[in-house]
Scaffold this active site. Sequence first.
Site, PDB file in Angstrom:
ATOM      1  N   GLY A 169     -16.264  -6.224  10.610  1.00 37.71           N
ATOM      2  CA  GLY A 169     -15.406  -5.735   9.547  1.00 37.71           C
ATOM      3  C   GLY A 169     -16.118  -5.975   8.238  1.00 37.71           C
ATOM      4  O   GLY A 169     -15.353  -5.248   7.328  1.00 37.71           O
ATOM      5  N   LYS A 223       0.799  -1.400  -0.126  1.00 40.20           N
ATOM      6  CA  LYS A 223       0.060  -0.011   0.058  1.00 40.20           C
ATOM      7  C   LYS A 223       0.965   1.253   0.023  1.00 40.20           C
ATOM      8  O   LYS A 223       0.282   2.321  -0.310  1.00 40.20           O
ATOM      9  CB  LYS A 223      -0.973   0.001   1.377  1.00 40.20           C
ATOM     10  CG  LYS A 223      -2.134  -1.021   0.992  1.00 40.20           C
ATOM     11  CD  LYS A 223      -3.243  -0.802   2.212  1.00 40.20           C
ATOM     12  CE  LYS A 223      -4.363  -1.826   1.947  1.00 40.20           C
ATOM     13  NZ  LYS A 223      -5.233  -1.567   2.987  1.00 40.20           N
ATOM     14  N   ASP A 243     -10.558   3.312   2.197  1.00 41.77           N
ATOM     15  CA  ASP A 243     -10.446   2.822   3.331  1.00 41.77           C
ATOM     16  C   ASP A 243     -11.293   3.639   4.456  1.00 41.77           C
ATOM     17  O   ASP A 243     -11.919   3.098   5.224  1.00 41.77           O
ATOM     18  CB  ASP A 243      -9.455   2.389   3.989  1.00 41.77           C
ATOM     19  CG  ASP A 243      -8.840   0.892   3.482  1.00 41.77           C
ATOM     20  OD1 ASP A 243      -9.594   0.218   2.867  1.00 41.77           O
ATOM     21  OD2 ASP A 243      -7.657   0.648   3.653  1.00 41.77           O
TER      22      ASP A 243
HETATM   23  P1  NAP Z   1      -0.873  -3.623  10.481  1.00 47.64           P
HETATM   24  O1  NAP Z   1      -0.273  -2.135   9.475  1.00 47.64           O
HETATM   25  O2  NAP Z   1       0.099  -4.594  10.468  1.00 47.64           O
HETATM   26  O3  NAP Z   1      -0.982  -2.871  12.045  1.00 47.64           O
HETATM   27  C1  NAP Z   1      -1.587  -3.759  12.943  1.00 47.64           C
HETATM   28  C2  NAP Z   1      -1.460  -2.908  14.213  1.00 47.64           C
HETATM   29  O4  NAP Z   1      -1.880  -4.102  15.429  1.00 47.64           O
HETATM   30  C3  NAP Z   1       0.112  -2.644  14.686  1.00 47.64           C
HETATM   31  O5  NAP Z   1      -0.178  -1.414  15.722  1.00 47.64           O
HETATM   32  C4  NAP Z   1       0.452  -4.038  15.407  1.00 47.64           C
HETATM   33  O6  NAP Z   1       1.564  -3.494  16.576  1.00 47.64           O
HETATM   34  C5  NAP Z   1      -0.797  -4.121  16.299  1.00 47.64           C
HETATM   35  N1  NAP Z   1      -0.687  -5.653  16.966  1.00 47.64           N
HETATM   36  C6  NAP Z   1      -0.426  -6.688  16.045  1.00 47.64           C
HETATM   37  N2  NAP Z   1      -0.383  -7.790  16.668  1.00 47.64           N
HETATM   38  C7  NAP Z   1      -0.678  -7.489  17.621  1.00 47.64           C
HETATM   39  C8  NAP Z   1      -0.979  -8.200  18.973  1.00 47.64           C
HETATM   40  N3  NAP Z   1      -0.776  -9.572  19.186  1.00 47.64           N
HETATM   41  N4  NAP Z   1      -1.035  -7.626  20.187  1.00 47.64           N
HETATM   42  C9  NAP Z   1      -1.199  -6.191  20.131  1.00 47.64           C
HETATM   43  N5  NAP Z   1      -0.960  -5.441  18.946  1.00 47.64           N
HETATM   44  C10 NAP Z   1      -1.023  -6.214  17.881  1.00 47.64           C
HETATM   45  O7  NAP Z   1      -2.065  -4.120   9.913  1.00 47.64           O
HETATM   46  P2  NAP Z   1      -3.564  -3.174   9.292  1.00 47.64           P
HETATM   47  O8  NAP Z   1      -3.172  -3.258   7.926  1.00 47.64           O
HETATM   48  O9  NAP Z   1      -3.372  -1.834  10.292  1.00 47.64           O
HETATM   49  O10 NAP Z   1      -4.465  -4.235   9.574  1.00 47.64           O
HETATM   50  C11 NAP Z   1      -5.011  -4.340  10.859  1.00 47.64           C
HETATM   51  C12 NAP Z   1      -6.267  -5.410  11.029  1.00 47.64           C
HETATM   52  O11 NAP Z   1      -7.228  -4.669  10.321  1.00 47.64           O
HETATM   53  C13 NAP Z   1      -6.027  -6.792  10.175  1.00 47.64           C
HETATM   54  O12 NAP Z   1      -6.793  -7.593  10.742  1.00 47.64           O
HETATM   55  C14 NAP Z   1      -6.920  -6.359   8.858  1.00 47.64           C
HETATM   56  O13 NAP Z   1      -7.352  -7.617   8.307  1.00 47.64           O
HETATM   57  C15 NAP Z   1      -8.073  -5.338   9.483  1.00 47.64           C
HETATM   58  N6  NAP Z   1      -8.355  -4.379   8.216  1.00 47.64           N
HETATM   59  C16 NAP Z   1      -9.587  -4.714   7.933  1.00 47.64           C
HETATM   60  C17 NAP Z   1     -10.308  -3.922   6.858  1.00 47.64           C
HETATM   61  C18 NAP Z   1     -11.574  -3.863   6.382  1.00 47.64           C
HETATM   62  O14 NAP Z   1     -12.143  -3.553   5.482  1.00 47.64           O
HETATM   63  N7  NAP Z   1     -12.544  -4.626   7.294  1.00 47.64           N
HETATM   64  C19 NAP Z   1      -9.603  -2.979   6.234  1.00 47.64           C
HETATM   65  C20 NAP Z   1      -7.953  -2.649   6.701  1.00 47.64           C
HETATM   66  C21 NAP Z   1      -7.475  -3.599   7.750  1.00 47.64           C
HETATM   67  P3  NAP Z   1       3.217  -3.825  15.936  1.00 47.64           P
HETATM   68  O15 NAP Z   1       3.377  -2.771  15.050  1.00 47.64           O
HETATM   69  O16 NAP Z   1       3.738  -3.592  17.208  1.00 47.64           O
HETATM   70  O17 NAP Z   1       3.297  -5.232  15.255  1.00 47.64           O
END
Ligand code: NAP
Length: 286
Positions: free
Chosen positions: A252, A70, A107
Amino acid sequence: MITSKTSFIALIGNPVSHSLSPIMQNAALRYLGLDLIYIAIPCEDKDLESVLNSLKKINCKGLNITIPYKEKVFELCSEISPIANKLKAINTLKLNSKKQWSGTNTDVEGFIYPLKSLNLTNKQSIVLGSGGAARSVIQGLINLNFSTISVISRNKSSLDELIKNFGRQIEIQGLLNDDNRAQNLMEEADLIVNTTPVGMKTTRHEEHILPFGENFWRSLNSKSIIYDLIYNPTPTSLLQLGTKKGCMTIDGLQMLVAQGIKSLSFWTDGLEVPFHVMNDALKKYL
Ligand code: NAP
């Protein structure tokens, strides 16, 4: 029917095999009667530039971009919308009149969709996690006129970065998840949004785990709306807890569908498909 005139739209990422976008987008393309199909293309990091350049030369009408590209596609676009620039993330591309990629991000509109009909002006919100999706969520909360945003995360550096980026637009604070003040905020919050992947269906069968552990949720009460960005499983363990506590819950899937509708509209210069067309296709599939 796929014929020799059929064009396509593709999802580019790595991995893409888990994506639900082909299911809902193909349902929408059929509904609109367009001679277009939607496919998922897994792409290695080293091939991204050549794949995007090649797709310009064939009958590809647009792209969705997912993890981990992205941000990387910025350098491959000749036009970038203000919202994508602000969020530092692009999830949708189309070819402009000069046959160059034009990028945007749908988004924020996707996130807002299930909240639009609620009056959330001057309400207090909590965002869990400080990754890519948290950026769209924070922008959405600003657009909806929330009074405060508290971002709770385990990652201090991305937390600090978010506060720096959005601090001029709204009253926003960042807390580490073991900060004692989190419980007071949980008691008062009108909306709590989970943007961490915790609770998602994985091969490790970890979907029963709650973000930051069970103890973190001890102050949750029925005043709060719980919005989990995760769409598989539905409901997540977090949303099940919310329901048990009497909270309104949002999964979601609605965001996924709403951002997909906006992407389709971008590719087709404004065509709209009713929400239920994509939503029903997903519900049938899941
Ligand atoms: P990302 O950039 O990897 O960010 C994830 C965040 O969660 C980071 O702050 C990460 O911390 C934290 N995290 C990961 N594992 C964790 C744990 N075990 N305990 C506590 N915090 C944790 O991912 P993203 O792109 O933001 O996506 C996040 C989620 O949103 C995914 O599940 C994705 O499928 C969902 N999503 C859904 C939609 C939708 O349309 N419904 C759209 C976008 C995203 P660290 O940096 O320390 O790893």
